[in-house]
Motif scaffolding. Sequence first.
Motif, PDB file in Angstrom:
ATOM      1  N   ILE A 139       0.867  -1.183   0.000  1.00  0.00           N
ATOM      2  CA  ILE A 139       0.000   0.000   0.000  1.00  0.00           C
ATOM      3  C   ILE A 139       0.897   1.225   0.000  1.00  0.00           C
ATOM      4  CG2 ILE A 139      -1.632   1.389   1.331  1.00  0.00           C
ATOM      5  CD1 ILE A 139      -2.719  -1.212   2.525  1.00  0.00           C
ATOM      6  N   LEU A 140       0.744   2.080  -0.998  1.00  0.00           N
ATOM      7  CA  LEU A 140       1.383   3.397  -0.966  1.00  0.00           C
ATOM      8  C   LEU A 140       0.411   4.322  -0.255  1.00  0.00           C
ATOM      9  CD1 LEU A 140       3.488   5.519  -1.674  1.00  0.00           C
ATOM     10  CD2 LEU A 140       2.446   5.714  -3.948  1.00  0.00           C
ATOM     11  N   TYR A 141       0.747   4.692   0.993  1.00  0.00           N
ATOM     12  CA  TYR A 141      -0.199   5.461   1.818  1.00  0.00           C
ATOM     13  C   TYR A 141       0.168   6.943   1.836  1.00  0.00           C
ATOM     14  CZ  TYR A 141      -3.717   6.541   5.190  1.00  0.00           C
ATOM     15  OH  TYR A 141      -4.837   7.072   5.780  1.00  0.00           O
ATOM     16  N   ILE A 142      -0.868   7.773   1.607  1.00  0.00           N
ATOM     17  CA  ILE A 142      -0.691   9.224   1.540  1.00  0.00           C
ATOM     18  C   ILE A 142      -1.588   9.849   2.602  1.00  0.00           C
ATOM     19  CG2 ILE A 142      -0.705  11.228   0.017  1.00  0.00           C
ATOM     20  CD1 ILE A 142      -0.800   9.193  -2.356  1.00  0.00           C
ATOM     21  N   HIS A 143      -0.982  10.467   3.596  1.00  0.00           N
ATOM     22  CA  HIS A 143      -1.741  10.956   4.755  1.00  0.00           C
ATOM     23  C   HIS A 143      -2.581  12.181   4.420  1.00  0.00           C
ATOM     24  CE1 HIS A 143       0.553  14.647   5.579  1.00  0.00           C
ATOM     25  NE2 HIS A 143       1.641  13.971   5.235  1.00  0.00           N
ATOM     26  N   GLY A 144      -3.600  12.391   5.233  1.00  0.00           N
ATOM     27  CA  GLY A 144      -4.439  13.574   5.103  1.00  0.00           C
ATOM     28  C   GLY A 144      -3.966  14.703   6.004  1.00  0.00           C
ATOM     29  N   GLY A 145      -4.760  15.788   6.001  1.00  0.00           N
ATOM     30  CA  GLY A 145      -4.428  16.960   6.798  1.00  0.00           C
ATOM     31  C   GLY A 145      -4.600  18.256   6.034  1.00  0.00           C
ATOM     32  N   ALA A 146      -5.583  18.277   5.114  1.00  0.00           N
ATOM     33  CA  ALA A 146      -5.923  19.501   4.365  1.00  0.00           C
ATOM     34  C   ALA A 146      -4.747  20.057   3.569  1.00  0.00           C
ATOM     35  CB  ALA A 146      -6.494  20.572   5.302  1.00  0.00           C
ATOM     36  N   PHE A 147      -3.805  19.213   3.226  1.00  0.00           N
ATOM     37  CA  PHE A 147      -2.614  19.555   2.446  1.00  0.00           C
ATOM     38  C   PHE A 147      -1.585  20.382   3.221  1.00  0.00           C
ATOM     39  CE2 PHE A 147      -5.950  19.119  -0.839  1.00  0.00           C
ATOM     40  CZ  PHE A 147      -5.405  18.084  -1.583  1.00  0.00           C
ATOM     41  N   PHE A 148      -1.882  20.770   4.460  1.00  0.00           N
ATOM     42  CA  PHE A 148      -0.900  21.567   5.198  1.00  0.00           C
ATOM     43  C   PHE A 148      -0.583  20.993   6.576  1.00  0.00           C
ATOM     44  CE2 PHE A 148      -4.785  23.325   6.960  1.00  0.00           C
ATOM     45  CZ  PHE A 148      -4.456  23.804   8.222  1.00  0.00           C
ATOM     46  N   LEU A 149      -1.228  19.891   6.959  1.00  0.00           N
ATOM     47  CA  LEU A 149      -1.016  19.274   8.266  1.00  0.00           C
ATOM     48  C   LEU A 149      -0.673  17.801   8.109  1.00  0.00           C
ATOM     49  CD1 LEU A 149      -4.096  20.626  10.270  1.00  0.00           C
ATOM     50  CD2 LEU A 149      -1.709  21.309  10.590  1.00  0.00           C
ATOM     51  N   GLY A 150      -0.224  17.210   9.204  1.00  0.00           N
ATOM     52  CA  GLY A 150      -0.050  15.777   9.259  1.00  0.00           C
ATOM     53  C   GLY A 150       1.285  15.299   8.733  1.00  0.00           C
ATOM     54  N   SER A 151       1.526  14.011   8.944  1.00  0.00           N
ATOM     55  CA  SER A 151       2.774  13.387   8.530  1.00  0.00           C
ATOM     56  C   SER A 151       2.599  11.879   8.586  1.00  0.00           C
ATOM     57  CB  SER A 151       3.923  13.801   9.461  1.00  0.00           C
ATOM     58  OG  SER A 151       3.753  13.207  10.744  1.00  0.00           O
ATOM     59  N   ARG A 152       3.624  11.168   8.178  1.00  0.00           N
ATOM     60  CA  ARG A 152       3.583   9.714   8.300  1.00  0.00           C
ATOM     61  C   ARG A 152       3.473   9.305   9.767  1.00  0.00           C
ATOM     62  NH1 ARG A 152       8.807  11.301   8.418  1.00  0.00           N
ATOM     63  NH2 ARG A 152      10.279  10.036   9.614  1.00  0.00           N
ATOM     64  N   LYS A 153       4.012  10.127  10.670  1.00  0.00           N
ATOM     65  CA  LYS A 153       3.982   9.804  12.097  1.00  0.00           C
ATOM     66  C   LYS A 153       2.583   9.974  12.682  1.00  0.00           C
ATOM     67  CE  LYS A 153       8.816  11.115  12.915  1.00  0.00           C
ATOM     68  NZ  LYS A 153       9.733  12.029  13.653  1.00  0.00           N
ATOM     69  N   THR A 154       1.891  11.050  12.308  1.00  0.00           N
ATOM     70  CA  THR A 154       0.555  11.285  12.875  1.00  0.00           C
ATOM     71  C   THR A 154      -0.435  10.218  12.426  1.00  0.00           C
ATOM     72  OG1 THR A 154      -0.099  12.728  11.026  1.00  0.00           O
ATOM     73  CG2 THR A 154       0.908  13.784  12.941  1.00  0.00           C
ATOM     74  N   HIS A 155      -0.131   9.531  11.324  1.00  0.00           N
ATOM     75  CA  HIS A 155      -1.081   8.565  10.775  1.00  0.00           C
ATOM     76  C   HIS A 155      -0.710   7.110  11.062  1.00  0.00           C
ATOM     77  CE1 HIS A 155      -2.862  12.049   8.995  1.00  0.00           C
ATOM     78  NE2 HIS A 155      -3.754  11.320   8.377  1.00  0.00           N
ATOM     79  N   ARG A 156       0.223   6.914  11.980  1.00  0.00           N
ATOM     80  CA  ARG A 156       0.548   5.535  12.351  1.00  0.00           C
ATOM     81  C   ARG A 156      -0.623   4.822  13.011  1.00  0.00           C
ATOM     82  NH1 ARG A 156       6.613   6.804  14.756  1.00  0.00           N
ATOM     83  NH2 ARG A 156       7.678   6.906  12.739  1.00  0.00           N
ATOM     84  N   THR A 157      -1.552   5.581  13.589  1.00  0.00           N
ATOM     85  CA  THR A 157      -2.765   4.990  14.159  1.00  0.00           C
ATOM     86  C   THR A 157      -3.490   4.126  13.134  1.00  0.00           C
ATOM     87  OG1 THR A 157      -3.099   6.749  15.778  1.00  0.00           O
ATOM     88  CG2 THR A 157      -5.045   5.520  15.108  1.00  0.00           C
ATOM     89  N   VAL A 158      -3.491   4.569  11.886  1.00  0.00           N
ATOM     90  CA  VAL A 158      -4.195   3.807  10.848  1.00  0.00           C
ATOM     91  C   VAL A 158      -3.257   2.979   9.984  1.00  0.00           C
ATOM     92  CG1 VAL A 158      -6.203   5.320  10.764  1.00  0.00           C
ATOM     93  CG2 VAL A 158      -4.229   5.844   9.310  1.00  0.00           C
ATOM     94  N   THR A 159      -2.021   3.430   9.767  1.00  0.00           N
ATOM     95  CA  THR A 159      -1.169   2.688   8.829  1.00  0.00           C
ATOM     96  C   THR A 159      -0.828   1.289   9.342  1.00  0.00           C
ATOM     97  OG1 THR A 159       0.794   3.867   9.685  1.00  0.00           O
ATOM     98  CG2 THR A 159      -0.215   4.700   7.657  1.00  0.00           C
ATOM     99  N   TRP A 160      -0.601   1.147  10.643  1.00  0.00           N
ATOM    100  CA  TRP A 160      -0.310  -0.204  11.122  1.00  0.00           C
ATOM    101  C   TRP A 160      -1.543  -1.090  11.041  1.00  0.00           C
ATOM    102  CZ3 TRP A 160      -2.621  -2.971  14.986  1.00  0.00           C
ATOM    103  CH2 TRP A 160      -3.288  -2.290  15.995  1.00  0.00           C
ATOM    104  N   ARG A 161      -2.713  -0.503  11.228  1.00  0.00           N
ATOM    105  CA  ARG A 161      -3.954  -1.285  11.112  1.00  0.00           C
ATOM    106  C   ARG A 161      -4.198  -1.718   9.665  1.00  0.00           C
ATOM    107  NH1 ARG A 161      -5.071   1.937  15.677  1.00  0.00           N
ATOM    108  NH2 ARG A 161      -6.099   0.720  17.339  1.00  0.00           N
TER     109      ARG A 161
END
Length: 333
Positions: free
Chosen positions: A80-102
Amino acid sequence: IASVRQTMELGKDNVALARTVIQKIASPTPPVATKITKVYIPRRKDVLPDGMDPADAEGNVKAEWVDWQAFLSWKSDKVILYIHGGAFFLGSRKTHRTVTWRFARGSRCRVLSIDYRLSPEAVFPLGLQDCISAYLYLLDPPSGATHPRYPPENIVFMGDSAGGNLAIVLALWIRENGSKYNIPMPAGVCGISPWVDLTHSQPSFVLHGDIDYLPYASRDPKYIHKDRAHYYTNHNDELSNPLVSPLHAKIDDRDANKTELIPLPPVYVQTGTIERLHHENIAFAVDTLKNSPAPVILELYEDMPHVIPFFFFESIATLATRNACRFVRDAVG
């Protein structure tokens, strides 16, 4: 929802404050059965969307591999090539680990989660170019990469919110430009509450404002003015561009004479019935993609807000995560 809305409101008029707040409260530690491996993806100067100069493709894209049960001797050959959200100005791969590991666990795939360039410092199409570079990193690893070549039929693009936009737009860009650059389509595209209409033409964006947690707008006066309503673009004239707002794309891949176009793969769209993006998600799946030859799956989750899998403590969010993972497994075979 109320607490999330309050957090979002804190930084809606100040980009720096918003980033600080999100980074402080949303950097989860995944379970010990998850292995996180940081990688740097070279930006590709030879593949540039319109409007970019090679000088805009300097440097690397920070990313990480997320592997579930990485203590086992094998690794999946699906990604899966995962691209995080955040209105294009927020977030990172770290903030989305809640879902990426799932998603890694549920899909039985490796997840490559990327930090694309954020606005307002980096505007369209720089984030898209980072996504292109990440996909090519999987298809054609550079010297020194530790992963094998992954065939396109083993890869699914996935993203939430603004990341869902980029996952879809990446496929749209390949549809129009893949033949030129010899870039194949992936096995599928999975959009979790994708933000597909930056023009806000659909009624739920206003009607659901009191029940979803998304703010109406982020308006840091340092960047926003009458000719620029969003950080992601320099001017409002760009908002209806299909590579900015894919709701406005014109897609008819049934015409066999359109040999320069690569047909879209199966697309999955997941949306909550009380979120601001509800109507644009429906319109995209039902209207924009109506002439796509591949299957289009639209799932509606009653009384759920934006990006359902983040509410993992609710059973319906667990179901939403499971269903997205099932789409990925079916797509990659």
